[in-house]
Design an enzyme around this catalytic site. Structure first.
Site, PDB file in Angstrom:
ATOM      1  N   GLU A   1      -1.467 -15.970   5.517  1.00  0.00           N
ATOM      2  CA  GLU A   1      -2.618 -15.844   4.572  1.00  0.00           C
ATOM      3  C   GLU A   1      -3.245 -17.277   4.255  1.00  0.00           C
ATOM      4  O   GLU A   1      -4.005 -17.397   3.256  1.00  0.00           O
ATOM      5  CB  GLU A   1      -2.446 -14.922   3.340  1.00  0.00           C
ATOM      6  CG  GLU A   1      -2.196 -13.596   3.937  1.00  0.00           C
ATOM      7  CD  GLU A   1      -2.022 -12.562   2.912  1.00  0.00           C
ATOM      8  OE1 GLU A   1      -2.534 -11.637   2.875  1.00  0.00           O
ATOM      9  OE2 GLU A   1      -1.007 -12.712   1.734  1.00  0.00           O
TER      10      GLU A   1
ATOM     11  N   GLY B   1       0.838  -1.238  -0.069  1.00  0.00           N
ATOM     12  CA  GLY B   1       0.067   0.112   0.104  1.00  0.00           C
ATOM     13  C   GLY B   1       0.818   1.314   0.112  1.00  0.00           C
ATOM     14  O   GLY B   1       0.672   2.334  -0.671  1.00  0.00           O
TER      15      GLY B   1
ATOM     16  N   LYS C   1      -4.358 -16.268 -10.094  1.00  0.00           N
ATOM     17  CA  LYS C   1      -3.658 -15.853  -9.117  1.00  0.00           C
ATOM     18  C   LYS C   1      -3.531 -16.732  -7.940  1.00  0.00           C
ATOM     19  O   LYS C   1      -2.696 -16.971  -7.303  1.00  0.00           O
ATOM     20  CB  LYS C   1      -3.801 -14.468  -8.769  1.00  0.00           C
ATOM     21  CG  LYS C   1      -2.939 -13.784  -7.770  1.00  0.00           C
ATOM     22  CD  LYS C   1      -1.758 -12.992  -8.300  1.00  0.00           C
ATOM     23  CE  LYS C   1      -0.618 -12.539  -7.385  1.00  0.00           C
ATOM     24  NZ  LYS C   1      -0.759 -11.424  -6.487  1.00  0.00           N
TER      25      LYS C   1
HETATM   26  N1  LIG Z   1       4.460  -6.914  -0.527  1.00  0.00           N
HETATM   27  C1  LIG Z   1       4.335  -7.296  -1.680  1.00  0.00           C
HETATM   28  O1  LIG Z   1       5.119  -7.396  -2.546  1.00  0.00           O
HETATM   29  C2  LIG Z   1       2.878  -7.758  -2.185  1.00  0.00           C
HETATM   30  C3  LIG Z   1       1.752  -8.013  -1.334  1.00  0.00           C
HETATM   31  N2  LIG Z   1       0.663  -8.677  -1.901  1.00  0.00           N
HETATM   32  C4  LIG Z   1      -0.551  -8.820  -1.058  1.00  0.00           C
HETATM   33  O2  LIG Z   1      -0.959  -7.340  -0.459  1.00  0.00           O
HETATM   34  C5  LIG Z   1      -1.423  -7.653   0.775  1.00  0.00           C
HETATM   35  C6  LIG Z   1      -0.542  -6.792   1.730  1.00  0.00           C
HETATM   36  O3  LIG Z   1       0.645  -7.197   1.893  1.00  0.00           O
HETATM   37  P1  LIG Z   1       1.903  -6.270   2.451  1.00  0.00           P
HETATM   38  O4  LIG Z   1       1.674  -4.896   2.135  1.00  0.00           O
HETATM   39  O5  LIG Z   1       3.269  -7.022   2.126  1.00  0.00           O
HETATM   40  O6  LIG Z   1       1.333  -6.384   3.994  1.00  0.00           O
HETATM   41  P2  LIG Z   1       1.844  -5.456   5.316  1.00  0.00           P
HETATM   42  O7  LIG Z   1       1.563  -6.399   6.346  1.00  0.00           O
HETATM   43  O8  LIG Z   1       3.150  -4.779   4.933  1.00  0.00           O
HETATM   44  O9  LIG Z   1       0.773  -4.683   5.182  1.00  0.00           O
HETATM   45  C7  LIG Z   1      -0.564  -4.483   5.535  1.00  0.00           C
HETATM   46  C8  LIG Z   1      -0.539  -3.265   6.480  1.00  0.00           C
HETATM   47  O10 LIG Z   1      -1.988  -2.983   6.900  1.00  0.00           O
HETATM   48  C9  LIG Z   1      -1.791  -2.607   8.149  1.00  0.00           C
HETATM   49  N3  LIG Z   1      -3.400  -2.570   8.818  1.00  0.00           N
HETATM   50  C10 LIG Z   1      -4.125  -3.589   8.831  1.00  0.00           C
HETATM   51  N4  LIG Z   1      -5.304  -3.270   9.164  1.00  0.00           N
HETATM   52  C11 LIG Z   1      -5.206  -1.781   9.541  1.00  0.00           C
HETATM   53  C12 LIG Z   1      -6.150  -0.795  10.028  1.00  0.00           C
HETATM   54  N5  LIG Z   1      -7.448  -1.010  10.681  1.00  0.00           N
HETATM   55  N6  LIG Z   1      -5.651   0.591  10.121  1.00  0.00           N
HETATM   56  C13 LIG Z   1      -4.276   0.670   9.539  1.00  0.00           C
HETATM   57  N7  LIG Z   1      -3.611  -0.251   9.320  1.00  0.00           N
HETATM   58  C14 LIG Z   1      -3.841  -1.451   9.146  1.00  0.00           C
HETATM   59  C15 LIG Z   1      -0.957  -3.648   8.882  1.00  0.00           C
HETATM   60  O11 LIG Z   1      -0.678  -3.224  10.120  1.00  0.00           O
HETATM   61  P3  LIG Z   1      -0.321  -4.353  11.198  1.00  0.00           P
HETATM   62  O12 LIG Z   1       0.599  -5.540  10.839  1.00  0.00           O
HETATM   63  O13 LIG Z   1      -0.131  -3.439  12.568  1.00  0.00           O
HETATM   64  O14 LIG Z   1      -1.871  -5.122  11.706  1.00  0.00           O
HETATM   65  C16 LIG Z   1       0.164  -3.594   7.905  1.00  0.00           C
HETATM   66  O15 LIG Z   1       0.852  -2.651   8.405  1.00  0.00           O
HETATM   67  C17 LIG Z   1      -1.178  -8.828   1.182  1.00  0.00           C
HETATM   68  O16 LIG Z   1      -2.585  -9.831   0.721  1.00  0.00           O
HETATM   69  C18 LIG Z   1      -0.368  -9.697   0.281  1.00  0.00           C
HETATM   70  O17 LIG Z   1      -0.396 -11.016   0.035  1.00  0.00           O
HETATM   71  C19 LIG Z   1       0.559  -8.766  -3.276  1.00  0.00           C
HETATM   72  C20 LIG Z   1       1.512  -8.531  -4.032  1.00  0.00           C
HETATM   73  C21 LIG Z   1       2.815  -8.108  -3.732  1.00  0.00           C
HETATM   74  C1  LIG Z   2       3.651 -14.136  -6.936  1.00  0.00           C
HETATM   75  C2  LIG Z   2       4.090 -14.602  -5.768  1.00  0.00           C
HETATM   76  C3  LIG Z   2       4.092 -16.017  -5.390  1.00  0.00           C
HETATM   77  C4  LIG Z   2       5.537 -13.863  -5.740  1.00  0.00           C
HETATM   78  O1  LIG Z   2       6.547 -14.399  -4.484  1.00  0.00           O
HETATM   79  C5  LIG Z   2       3.217 -13.848  -4.495  1.00  0.00           C
HETATM   80  O2  LIG Z   2       2.290 -13.352  -4.830  1.00  0.00           O
HETATM   81  C6  LIG Z   2       3.634 -13.772  -3.162  1.00  0.00           C
HETATM   82  O3  LIG Z   2       4.880 -13.981  -2.642  1.00  0.00           O
HETATM   83  O4  LIG Z   2       2.701 -13.672  -2.255  1.00  0.00           O
END
Ligand SMILES: NC(=O)C1=CN([C@@H]2O[C@H](COP(=O)(O)OP(=O)(O)OC[C@H]3O[C@@H](n4cnc5c(N)ncnc54)[C@H](OP(=O)(O)O)[C@@H]3O)[C@@H](O)[C@H]2O)C=CC1
Ligand SMILES: CC(C)(CO)C(=O)C(=O)O
Length: 300
Positions: free
Chosen positions: A261, A12, A179
């Site tokens: 997850e 995000g 996906k």
């Molecule tokens: N990182 C990546 O490269 C990729 C990630 N994704 C997917 O995207 C999603 C997010 O991944 P990622 O960004 O790595 O995860 P993170 O844990 O880094 O980010 C999620 C964030 O949301 C916060 N959060 C949750 N609830 C609240 C709330 N009510 N108010 C404020 N903040 C909140 C969490 O805080 P806290 O942990 O303190 O609850 C955490 O900081 C996952 O489903 C992942 O599988 C998909 C593609 C690539």
């Molecule tokens: C595509 C892949 C498998 C890349 O690592 C991914 O989405 C993840 O790690 O959550």
């Protein structure tokens, strides 16, 4: 566009940070990340570079959540809470970029305002106020039920305006399940075997990943989505080759001692399969082993 990013951790902050170059962005995040962004701005580093000053808050008001577009980027297990919070405001369109089948939880709170989304960008939080782009990928948005969509086109155009690779996809149902097949194959197996994605190029781990992907395709077809076994397996192989040096997000969670997850990935395949009478023994085993680890291994 007026855009809210709900759950601005790694993904995000990257997406929201890039969008903030051209749009009015509010990041809903945790402290100390939110405080640092509010004070000193957000640094994007790695494969992309930007310094931006989006709004950041830990406690959004309903007015903060009234916007043209809300992106949900929490972990899948926080989607219900994200949906409830967003429903206290009035976002015109809501789009989840999380892995797993999270959109249904949002629909329960937000109805037909929800679009489906998927992201293959790579992101890691370096520390408060800084996110690293570890891979320039692509974002797809589209209607949950599929079909052409003016609002998905508008969202994709807003992303492209900020230099993000984004397309509206009329075949989002198929993309979501493909996906899911990739994540069911790669994430669960790499997390349990503690290996990088590239290790799945070789048997026997490859065969387990392929079986998990094939089962996912069978469940997709039972749900009315046209995903062939061979296409699901080919998608796993492509992502393994393209992300060979990556640690999957689930492996990172396990190594960090964090919740995974599993419920939204392997668990979702098992549950949807059971509802349709489709056997999913590989995903069932993977989910059981991951849950056994979670029962003992979560330290955060
Ligand atoms: N990182 C990546 O490269 C990729 C990630 N994704 C997917 O995207 C999603 C997010 O991944 P990622 O960004 O790595 O995860 P993170 O844990 O880094 O980010 C999620 C964030 O949301 C916060 N959060 C949750 N609830 C609240 C709330 N009510 N108010 C404020 N903040 C909140 C969490 O805080 P806290 O942990 O303190 O609850 C955490 O900081 C996952 O489903 C992942 O599988 C998909 C593609 C690539
Ligand atoms: C595509 C892949 C498998 C890349 O690592 C991914 O989405 C993840 O790690 O959550």
């Amino acid at each position: 566009m007026d855009i809210v990013v709900f759950g601005a951790g790694a993904l995000g902050s990257l997406v929201g940070g890039l969008l903030a170059r051209d749009h009015h962005v509010t990041l809903v995040a945790r402290d100390p990340h939110a405080r640092r962004i509010a004070g000193q701005g957000l640094q994007v580093s790695g494969e992309l570079d930007a310094h931006v000053r989006p709004r950041a808050t830990t406690a959004p008001t309903p007015a903060d959540l009234t916007c043209d577009l809300a992106l949900v980027t929490t972990k899948a297990y926080d989607a219900v809470e994200a949906g409830r919070a967003l429903a206290s405001g009035d976002p015109a369109v809501v789009c989840s970029l999380s892995n797993g089948l999270t959109e249904e939880a949002l629909v329960a709170e937000l109805g037909d305002r929800v679009l489906a989304g998927s992201a293959t960008y790579g992101a890691e939080l370096v520390g408060p106020g800084e996110v690293r782009c570890t891979g320039v990928g692509r974002i797809h948005v589209g209607e949950l039920g599929g079909g052409d969509s003016e609002r998905a086109e508008r969202v994709a155009a807003a992303f492209r305006e900020s230099g993000l690779d984004c397309e509206a996809d009329p075949e989002m149902p198929r993309r979501r399940w493909e996906k899911l097949a990739v994540n069911a194959g790669i994430n669960a197996v790499t997390a349990l075997a503690r290996v990088e994605n590239g290790a799945l190029a070789d048997a026997p781990a490859r065969d387990v990943a392929h079986r998990a992907a094939r089962e996912t395709a069978r469940v997709a077809r039972a749900e009315g989505v046209d995903l062939a076994d061979d296409d699901a397996v080919a998608a796993v192989d492509t992502v393994v080759a393209e992300t060979a040096a990556n640690r999957s997000s689930m492996l990172q969670d396990v190594l960090d001692g964090s919740r995974t997850e599993v419920d939204a990935i392997s668990g979702a395949v098992v549950d949807r399969g059971a509802a349709h009478g489709v056997a999913t023994p590989t995903n069932r085993t993977l989910a059981a082993l991951l849950r056994a680890w979670e029962a003992d291994g979560i330290t955060e």
